[in-house]
Every structure is written in C-alpha cells, then in structure tokens.
Design an enzyme around this catalytic site. Structure first.
Site, short mmCIF file in Angstrom:
data_model
loop_
_atom_site.label_atom_id
_atom_site.label_comp_id
_atom_site.label_asym_id
_atom_site.label_seq_id
_atom_site.Cartn_x
_atom_site.Cartn_y
_atom_site.Cartn_z
N GLU A 110 41.21 50.71 45.32
CA GLU A 110 40.73 51.30 44.06
C GLU A 110 40.42 52.79 44.17
O GLU A 110 39.65 53.32 43.36
CB GLU A 110 39.50 50.53 43.57
CG GLU A 110 39.82 49.09 43.21
CD GLU A 110 38.72 48.47 42.37
OE1 GLU A 110 38.98 48.19 41.19
OE2 GLU A 110 37.62 48.26 42.90
N HIS A 129 31.66 53.95 42.75
CA HIS A 129 32.11 52.71 42.09
C HIS A 129 31.36 51.53 42.70
O HIS A 129 31.34 51.36 43.91
CB HIS A 129 33.62 52.52 42.28
CG HIS A 129 34.08 51.15 41.88
ND1 HIS A 129 33.77 50.58 40.65
CD2 HIS A 129 34.81 50.21 42.54
CE1 HIS A 129 34.29 49.37 40.59
NE2 HIS A 129 34.92 49.12 41.72
N HIS A 131 29.96 47.20 42.07
CA HIS A 131 30.03 45.91 41.37
C HIS A 131 28.59 45.47 41.10
O HIS A 131 28.23 44.32 41.32
CB HIS A 131 30.78 44.88 42.21
CG HIS A 131 32.18 45.29 42.58
ND1 HIS A 131 32.88 44.73 43.62
CD2 HIS A 131 33.01 46.24 42.04
CE1 HIS A 131 34.08 45.30 43.70
NE2 HIS A 131 34.17 46.23 42.76
N HIS A 199 33.80 43.43 36.00
CA HIS A 199 34.09 44.09 37.29
C HIS A 199 32.88 44.86 37.83
O HIS A 199 32.36 44.54 38.89
CB HIS A 199 35.30 45.00 37.10
CG HIS A 199 35.81 45.65 38.34
ND1 HIS A 199 37.11 46.10 38.46
CD2 HIS A 199 35.22 45.95 39.52
CE1 HIS A 199 37.28 46.62 39.67
NE2 HIS A 199 36.14 46.56 40.32
ZN LIG Z 1 35.86 47.37 42.17
#
Ligand SMILES: [Zn+2]
Length: 271
Positions: A110, A129, A131, A199
């Site tokens: 990602e 980023h 979760h 996500h």
């Molecule tokens: Zn992710």
C-alpha cells in the site's frame, strides 16, 4: 505541475518554524543534509513504535515522510511490522511508488497511498496509514466522524470517507496501485484525515510528528464519539472555527507530548 520550491515549502516552513522544528524546515531542495534526513528517519521510527504502543497500528500500517533532500521522493520502511522498524529499514521511494534502491527488500503493497498523496499535496510532509480499530465503525456508518474534543481539533474541518468499491468494484480492499492511490488522495482533498471504508484511515501533516499526533487522536476521538453516541441525546461538536484555533495551540505544544511518547518507546528502540 509543480510550483517553485519556495512556494511549495512555504506552508511547511512556516509551521515548523512556529513549532520549533527548524531542523526539518531549514532544508532546501538543492542542499543535501544528512542530519536532516537522520532526524526525519528518527521520527519515522519513533512514530511507528509509538502508534504500535498505543494499539493504533498493529502488525500493519505505516508511517512515511517526504525526503527533506528531495521533494519528489519519500522515506518509508521496508515491509515490516511498525513496532519492529529501525532506521536501517527505511527506504527511499519516488512518487510513483518505485523503490530507488530495493536491493531485494520486500515493499509495502500500500505504498501508493503515500506516493499519490505526496504527489497531490505539496504541503504534506508526512503520511500515516492505520487500521485504527476505533475508527473502522465510522468508515461503514452513515454517522460522520466529527471533532469531539480539542486534541482532535483537526477533524472539525471534516474527515471524508473513501469507498474503494465506488470506482474499482469488488477488490481485495488494498491500495495496491497508483490509480487507487490517486482516487484516495482525491477524496482526502485538502483535509488532514480520510477514512477508508472497511479498512482504516490516513492522516497527513506538515511533519512526521504532526501526522502521528493526528493518527493517534483520530483513534481517540472515534472512541470518545462512540461513547457519546451511547449516552444518547444531541451531541455538541467543535465548530470549524474552534477547530482551527485549537489546532494551532496543539501544534505549538506538540514537542512536549512527542518527547513523552518517545520516552515510552525508547527502551525498545534498537540502536
Ligand atoms: Zn491498509
């Protein structure tokens, strides 16, 4: 079309000067400063471990920074759990997500989240980023995430939800190519946080410390908002005006909380 460096870096320089992070803002596009890179890499390592320590990151997620010596590159770990990241794991990527010197190391699938946001947002110097478990419910709900308290003041400007299915149909949910990353960056727009349906989320900032701060307080805010919803009745959120004022104060005192967080993870930092 890239603007001149002086314009591109003006917001970041103004902010880091204000927040006492002059060593980051003092870089120019043409001078190579190994100390500047080392400071940014240190913040990536610390930020990764802090967010893992808080449970905002687990085995997944990543922290990156725009290369202070080259605005068209960014720095990010090889594919590794955030709690295990050391300075030696940090790699350099171009804004298409290509590793400059892969040497066989595994890359995060990602990484295009980071590449496309740096491409779209010249003011962004760091991307996180996660979760975030407390945030996930807001990515699938019709209830928008809103600023509950002053530490999450940056949410008062709004936190849009991006749905990968809208443009890409049924996928494995991962931002695994530039086109998907571009779509995410478009939904982020000029905001500090974008939620990803089913996500997680992405937080950005003008320095690693600020992006980490925002990733952490996005998670805390989501938990508090869920609790407030559980109390019932009408909720009274920060207004955009309150958010802008509180955000400026948060940035001014950022180093204080950063030093505390760094102390929490220092014993686990590999030398
Ligand atoms: Zn992710």
């Amino acid at each position: 079309m890239l603007r001149p460096a002086s314009i591109r870096f003006a917001p970041a320089i103004a902010l880091v000067t204000l927040f006492g992070l002059g060593e980051v803002g003092a870089q120019t596009q043409t001078s190579i400063d190994p100390a500047g890179s080392a400071a940014v890499i240190d913040d990536i390592v610390t930020g990764s471990r802090v967010l893992a320590d808080f449970g905002v990151l687990d085995g997944f997620g990543h922290v990156s920074a725009r290369d202070p010596n080259n605005p068209n590159h960014f720095l990010m770990s090889r594919s590794l759990a955030p709690a295990l990241v050391t300075a030696g794991d940090i790699m350099e990527f171009d804004l298409d997500g290509n590793a400059v010197d892969a040497r066989g190391r595994a890359l995060f699938l990602e990484r295009f989240i980071h590449a496309e946001i740096y491409k779209a947002r010249p003011d962004v110097m760091a991307v996180v980023h996660t979760h975030s478990p407390n945030v996930i419910p807001f990515t699938i709900s019709q209830v928008p995430l809103r600023a509950v308290f002053h530490n999450a003041a940056f949410l008062a400007a709004g936190a849009p939800v991006w749905d990968i299915r809208k443009d890409f149909g049924e996928t494995d949910m991962l931002v695994r190519n530039p086109a998907i990353g571009r779509s995410l960056a478009e939904t982020l727009g000029d905001k500090s946080v974008v939620l990803m349906r089913g996500h997680g989320d992405v937080a950005v900032g003008p320095a690693v410390r600020m992006a980490v701060f925002r990733a952490y307080y996005t998670d805390v805010n989501a938990r508090l908002q869920s609790q407030a919803v559980g109390l019932g009745g009408l909720l009274n959120f920060l207004t955009p005006g309150e958010g802008a004022k509180a955000d400026a104060v948060n940035f001014a005192v950022l180093d204080r909380i950063w030093n505390l967080w760094k102390m929490r993870v220092t014993t686990t930092l590999a030398k």
